[in-house]
Write an enzyme that holds these catalytic residues in place. Structure first.
Site, PDB file in Angstrom:
ATOM      1  N   GLU A  31       0.821  -1.220   0.000  1.00  0.00           N
ATOM      2  CA  GLU A  31       0.000   0.000   0.000  1.00  0.00           C
ATOM      3  C   GLU A  31       0.851   1.265   0.000  1.00  0.00           C
ATOM      4  OE1 GLU A  31      -0.869  -2.731   1.545  1.00  0.00           O
ATOM      5  OE2 GLU A  31      -2.857  -3.140   0.744  1.00  0.00           O
TER       6      GLU A  31
ATOM      7  N   HIS B 275     -11.336  -4.668   8.947  1.00  0.00           N
ATOM      8  CA  HIS B 275     -11.925  -4.498   7.619  1.00  0.00           C
ATOM      9  C   HIS B 275     -13.230  -3.703   7.682  1.00  0.00           C
ATOM     10  CE1 HIS B 275      -9.149  -7.772   6.654  1.00  0.00           C
ATOM     11  NE2 HIS B 275      -9.391  -7.593   5.380  1.00  0.00           N
TER      12      HIS B 275
HETATM   13  C1  TPP Z   1      -2.201  -4.802   3.853  1.00  0.00           C
HETATM   14  C2  TPP Z   1      -3.301  -5.544   3.158  1.00  0.00           C
HETATM   15  N1  TPP Z   1      -3.527  -5.330   1.858  1.00  0.00           N
HETATM   16  C3  TPP Z   1      -4.498  -6.001   1.214  1.00  0.00           C
HETATM   17  C4  TPP Z   1      -5.291  -6.900   1.871  1.00  0.00           C
HETATM   18  C5  TPP Z   1      -6.415  -7.627   1.142  1.00  0.00           C
HETATM   19  N2  TPP Z   1      -6.076  -9.027   1.015  1.00  0.00           N
HETATM   20  C6  TPP Z   1      -6.493  -9.952   1.884  1.00  0.00           C
HETATM   21  S1  TPP Z   1      -5.852 -11.449   1.588  1.00  0.00           S
HETATM   22  C7  TPP Z   1      -4.997 -10.884   0.241  1.00  0.00           C
HETATM   23  C8  TPP Z   1      -4.134 -11.794  -0.539  1.00  0.00           C
HETATM   24  C9  TPP Z   1      -3.123 -12.397   0.362  1.00  0.00           C
HETATM   25  O1  TPP Z   1      -2.336 -13.271  -0.349  1.00  0.00           O
HETATM   26  P1  TPP Z   1      -1.301 -14.217   0.381  1.00  0.00           P
HETATM   27  O2  TPP Z   1      -0.477 -13.393   1.312  1.00  0.00           O
HETATM   28  O3  TPP Z   1      -0.585 -14.970  -0.666  1.00  0.00           O
HETATM   29  O4  TPP Z   1      -2.180 -15.173   1.284  1.00  0.00           O
HETATM   30  P2  TPP Z   1      -3.279 -16.235   0.795  1.00  0.00           P
HETATM   31  O5  TPP Z   1      -4.572 -15.503   0.719  1.00  0.00           O
HETATM   32  O6  TPP Z   1      -2.843 -16.797  -0.491  1.00  0.00           O
HETATM   33  O7  TPP Z   1      -3.312 -17.250   1.891  1.00  0.00           O
HETATM   34  C10 TPP Z   1      -5.232  -9.532   0.054  1.00  0.00           C
HETATM   35  C11 TPP Z   1      -4.652  -8.706  -1.017  1.00  0.00           C
HETATM   36  C12 TPP Z   1      -5.042  -7.080   3.250  1.00  0.00           C
HETATM   37  N3  TPP Z   1      -5.786  -7.902   3.993  1.00  0.00           N
HETATM   38  N4  TPP Z   1      -4.049  -6.404   3.862  1.00  0.00           N
END
Ligand code: TPP
Ligand code: TPP
Ligand code: MG
Ligand code: MG
Lengths: 347, 341, 341, 347
Positions: free
Chosen positions: D66, D134
């Site tokens: 971000e 959230h």
């Molecule tokens: C700082 C932040 N940015 C964006 C999000 C929205 N978000 C939630 S899960 C996710 C993807 C996360 O991917 P990963 O770290 O690979 O974990 P996975 O969901 O694959 O277990 C995003 C972008 C968030 N929760 N926190």
């Protein structure tokens, strides 16, 4: 002979840290440049020399990583320590904002009260000719966040007592110190008042949530914190010459807030001026003003006045900065306004 | 590559370093004498980096800088008068007195006003480079930062994004061994900043930052790579600040032996020696350059001292961009320039 | 190392994975049927990581988790009833209904309530590890995060600090190839998460995350290193989530071939086959385990459905730690539990 | 036949983006998951399908970063682009706070007006059973920062017109969208009102700083934004049954703020209720209330009332969440309070 000598805010804070670190092994300091041999003891020398007594294990020098400083302090607190973290200027709190707002302030609540975060986060506020990225007074951001307490001492006695209370508190406490109140020697700080006090030798705390009445008066209440307390006292001196008695109240903590003290004062004066160095628009003074009008309107003889920084970033130029930060003269003239604006008729 | 540098260019490098040195020495005296407001972060000892890197940049190329911005500003071509006036907080300063020592810059000359949040400029440099990539320009962005910056999240996010998008940005780390009072090895688990670039697949080199021609060569390679569209590169320069971190810092956390060792590598002395050995500079010419530089610095400081402070109304100006389409920002009861006049 | 695993331990790994799978399958049905509030992020396909890593942890060791926290919670030993009740937002849930699917945890059982800001838990895990180092305990902290986390500043600052202070923390990356809809290689300039560890001088390995015994072995090494005081390590597990990222995501950004390929490596099927080949599991025993697991899941969900919602007054509770020394937080005109009752 | 059909907020935003990207090549979108083929078009599908027309070069999918998203957008804006960046939930703005507060908001000022930052930062706000990290409505943090504009549309017409105005504006604009107002299909959002409108086919903008009067009334003014506008309208319907006429005003942007519209309304009604979903304590409503009391006190028949979220983080539990977010019923009862609290005597 053995007269206790007045000390500065910086010294009072250092004494508080020393005493608490001796008292409780779990207290650990975390920050940049805080315990480097030959170094400064943090940006404002508050921790100067502490690494000699406590070592770099308890005076933890970090990389420039404000988010990790706060995050590590949160984790350490949850894991059983009582960290005192710091950032060098409160402006850098914005680098750690997720940890502060989304984690420190919310973890206790969102876990259903499972954990405690006995964390103190120290941060210097105030404009002192460093410009927009080193001169903010961002306390209102945290005032608006449930889950954080906010302490803001205006003098050595309060600095020491509040820091000890904050360290012993089980919730995250943001501890704001004003750069012009440290009492540092060295180059002159043109706008800095000289603030020293004799503080007790014995262990004491200033409980969070208790205001200090710096001066009593029956005509108008001035509510302020940090540097503004001292400007209010100067203004009170000036107005005393005109026979106007100003009561100066310092809440000392913004959360929790000592409503009892303010209400009592309003009973006496019926007039309120709120002064802060943070921007006026959306500042914490607005909340106090709105609450006073809604809940204590019957006590008011005139609308609440507010005096605070204009809605611009802190400028570098010293004359512009002097116009940016509220002054004792402005406090005087705003008090005159408060006195002139009687609710003398039905609305 | 050094051998192929045109003679006048090699002299230019020398003169530019000298301009920075003399200017900063002078500024520091004035600061110590209480003539300058605020604080100063000086770069004596590090001039080779600013000069060697900027030597290869066009006016249209961008640089970003840090709290330690004097050398970068001078090397990127901001007139000394504008720089001095800014340090004096005067309206004639490059930021009209509202920025000061930590925020020097002149966008029209390719220098983004310096950002004093450590590493705060790295993501922004990435964005500047993105704009040039998208606009089809071949302008390059050089992002200066210190060894202290590499601990920050902003460094990581910016470098990563630059690599993902293969942006025309050069990450220039001035590793002067200390971040404020903190020695590099106390807070870095790896011995070199360049090592960090492996995490991003960014090519990186560590170069002697106390010798302006090698500095320039390494920068030249990184800059032309970026200009060709080959993506970002990180160049770490090993260097040293002679002065304290800022203001009245007396460097008690360093030792004299260390300071002496670095002082022996002084970039200005080295370049002067090189030029003399190559027969490009004799004592007389050197004296003349010094005199010219001293006169320029003198002039700039006189100018700054005589210049006017910003008008009071400047306090309220430039919060938003001028000439907006929407309504102006007005709030009842708030003081503004207009009301108070 | 695998060969030396005691038989019942190998069976335990199988059963634990099955508990997570059956539980999550069931939860998803209920969610789709509109019985559960909020959202769910499930981990079918990734069970080997949660189970293999937690298998080596003591109750006193800590884990931190992410938005995708169900598997970690079950593997760390939080009773299914508490987990299910939390998903149902009931007072009997591990966070008393105030956390939900993205914040599962029970600190007494060694799981910090999960943090749903991507990478937000990494600096905190560092701090947990710091506390244990300073208290002279040999507890280890395992920090689970996804491939998406490595782009964040929080990952960088946390990993760097862990390395600088040689903290007893294990960084476990579940590289399930996607962050939400974004494929890993679109946003990572290096092909492996493990490569990132070079920036911190942290030892790192990339391991098959679809096979629980190798998962466990890699974790065992990292955990015992940390426990001995040898500092942090990063373990990247290559894995895959079968389900959508959350809620109703239908994975249109992936292709079937890819899903099929990963499905063939299903960790539960593989472990079952391994146990059968080793003569540790026959059809009957497998059926019995399945029945027991199904019954436990059934029970947990019945419990959760029948449980009570939090009392209205819970809205105002736990903003601050209980039993403070200072004054309570009171504000005139603000509603509080007491006033409204 | 060719009747224009009402559209949702999500669609209105997508149309605004499409039209502006066609109109001006410098418009570029930057964010997570915004333009992945087969993907969602961001967390709330606003950019769904845009990569098909504009390609991934102009729909820039980023890592989860971000701070870099905002920082890169700042740099791109300074360098001549007009970026529309987004974070998936406004809670994540705290991860980018330094870039937003110390850089985007201050660079124009501290450089003495040298540069412009035509940047739009979109962020969804509001509680919808996702819990503390959230579900925030953090608009007040930005309301307190000089240098940012803040737009917060309550319906499709405003969403489209404001987004176009924001993209064409030369200052950073924080563009807040409410999760329950997107009009997304799929799983029911229990508290989501259905908000669709017919919007003009022709290019139009809603100038920043102009309020919308959603309903006229002479007895009491309700000032609200986003979801609260719709709850206020429901409340107004209920009260109309009792013969109480409620005027509902939506400032549409918090900075700049349409004081003229509010003042005019106060002339008519003399009573004001401010409703927002952000926490009440220290919320922007406090500033409006304090300013109204200080500057327009003579128009008031009763003290300003405020209704907003309590001073606790957003809880996950749906019944707790329903108690956390202001409701139409609470608006009704607070309006009754406003009407009951006449300043009927001299104070
Ligand atoms: C700082 C932040 N940015 C964006 C999000 C929205 N978000 C939630 S899960 C996710 C993807 C996360 O991917 P990963 O770290 O690979 O974990 P996975 O969901 O694959 O277990 C995003 C972008 C968030 N929760 N926190
Ligand atoms: C985010 C942030 N944290 C802390 C500071 C305070 N600070 C100013 S300069 C400095 C040291 C920077 O060291 P380095 O990056 O090596 O640059 P140098 O001063 O050596 O040129 C620190 C800690 C800051 N400006 N910003
Ligand atoms: Mg350095
Ligand atoms: Mg992933």
């Amino acid at each position: 002979m053995n007269q206790p000598r007045p000390i500065t805010v910086a010294r009072a804070l250092r004494d508080a840290l020393t005493e608490e670190m001796r008292r409780d092994e779990r207290v650990v300091c975390i920050g940049e440049d805080i315990g480097i041999p030959g170094g400064w003891g943090g940006a404002f020398s508050v921790t100067w020399g502490l690494e000699r007594e406590f070592g770099q294990g308890r005076m933890r020098n970090t990389p420039i990583s404000e988010a990790a400083i706060v995050g590590a302090a949160i984790g350490a607190a949850i894991g059983g320590m009582r960290p005192v973290a710091d950032v060098q200027y409160s402006d850098f709190l914005f680098c750690a904002m997720d940890q502060l707002v989304n984690q420190a302030a919310k973890l206790c609540y969102m876990s259903g009260g499972q954990l405690r975060i006995p964390l103190v986060l120290r941060a210097p506020v105030g404009s002192n000719t460093r410009g927009a990225q080193h001169g903010q007074c961002p306390e209102t951001h945290f005032f608006h966040i449930p889950g954080l307490k906010i302490a803001c001492p205006a003098g050595p006695y309060d600095a020491k007592g509040l820091l000890k209370a904050a360290i012993r508190d089980d919730s995250p406490v943001l501890f704001l110190e004003h750069k012009l109140l440290y009492g540092a020697k060295g180059r002159t700080q043109p706008r800095a008042p000289s603030v020293t006090e004799v503080v007790p030798k014995e262990d004491y705390i200033v409980p969070l949530g208790t205001a200090r009445i710096w001066r009593e008066g029956a005509d108008v209440t001035v509510l302020g914190t940090l540097l503004m307390v001292h400007l209010a006292l100067q203004a009170a001196d000036i107005l005393a010459g005109d026979g106007i008695e100003v009561e100066v109240i310092d809440p000392r903590t913004l959360i929790p807030f000592d409503w009892e003290a303010l209400e009592e004062s309003l009973h006496k004066t019926g007039r309120l001026l709120i002064v802060h160095e943070d921007h006026r628009r959306g500042g914490w003074g607005a909340e106090i003003a709105a609450t006073v009008h809604a809940e204590f309107g019957h006590l008011l003889k005139a609308p609440v006045q507010r005096l605070a920084a204009p809605f611009v970033p802190p400028p570098f130029s010293p004359p512009l900065e002097a116009a940016f930060v509220p002054s004792a003269d402005q406090i005087v003239s705003t008090i005159h306004k408060t006195l002139a604006k009687d609710y003398d008729e039905c609305q | 590559m050094t051998d192929t540098l045109p003679d006048n260019h090699r002299l230019h490098l020398y003169r530019e370093m000298l301009r920075i040195r003399v200017f900063e020495d002078h500024i520091f005296e004035l600061f110590e004498a209480g003539r300058l407001p605020g604080t100063v972060h000086q770069s004596q000892g590090q001039e080779a980096v600013a000069v060697g890197v900027c030597a290869h940049l066009e006016k249209g190329d961008f640089i970003t800088s840090t709290h330690r911005s004097h050398g970068h500003a001078v090397a990127k071509g901001i007139p000394l008068r504008e720089v001095a006036a800014e340090l004096y907080a005067k309206a004639a300063g490059c930021c009209h007195g509202k920025g000061g020592s930590m925020h020097l810059g002149n966008l029209a000359l390719g220098m983004l006003p310096a950002i004093a949040i450590v590493a705060g400029s790295i993501p922004i440099a990435t964005g500047l480079a993105l704009s040039q990539q998208m606009l089809g320009s071949d302008r390059v962005t050089v992002c200066f930062f210190g060894d202290g910056a590499v601990g920050t999240g902003a460094f990581h996010e910016g470098a990563n994004l630059a690599a993902v998008w293969q942006l025309p940005v050069v990450l220039v780390c001035e590793n002067n061994q200390y971040a404020a009072s903190t020695p590099f090895d106390l807070t870095s688990p790896v011995p070199n900043v360049a090592t960090r670039a492996q995490a991003y697949g960014i090519p990186a080199v560590t170069v002697d930052g106390m010798d302006v021609e090698p500095v320039r060569d390494a920068a030249a390679e990184a800059i032309s790579r970026a200009r060709k569209g080959a993506g970002p590169m990180l160049v770490e320069y090993e260097t040293f600040r002679y002065c304290g971190h800022s203001r009245s810092d007396r460097n008690k956390y360093r030792n004299e032996e260390e300071e002496r060792r670095w002082g022996e590598r002084d970039p200005i002395v080295r370049q002067q020696r090189r030029l003399q050995e190559a027969g490009l500079l004799d004592d007389e010419a050197a004296a003349q350059i010094r005199a010219e530089v001293a006169a320029e610095v003198e002039d700039a400081i006189d100018f700054a001292q005589a210049a006017e402070a910003p008008l009071p109304v400047a306090l309220w100006a430039d919060v938003f961009a001028p000439g907006e389409a929407g309504m102006p920002d007005y709030w009842p009861g708030e003081e503004t320039g207009e009301v108070s006049q």
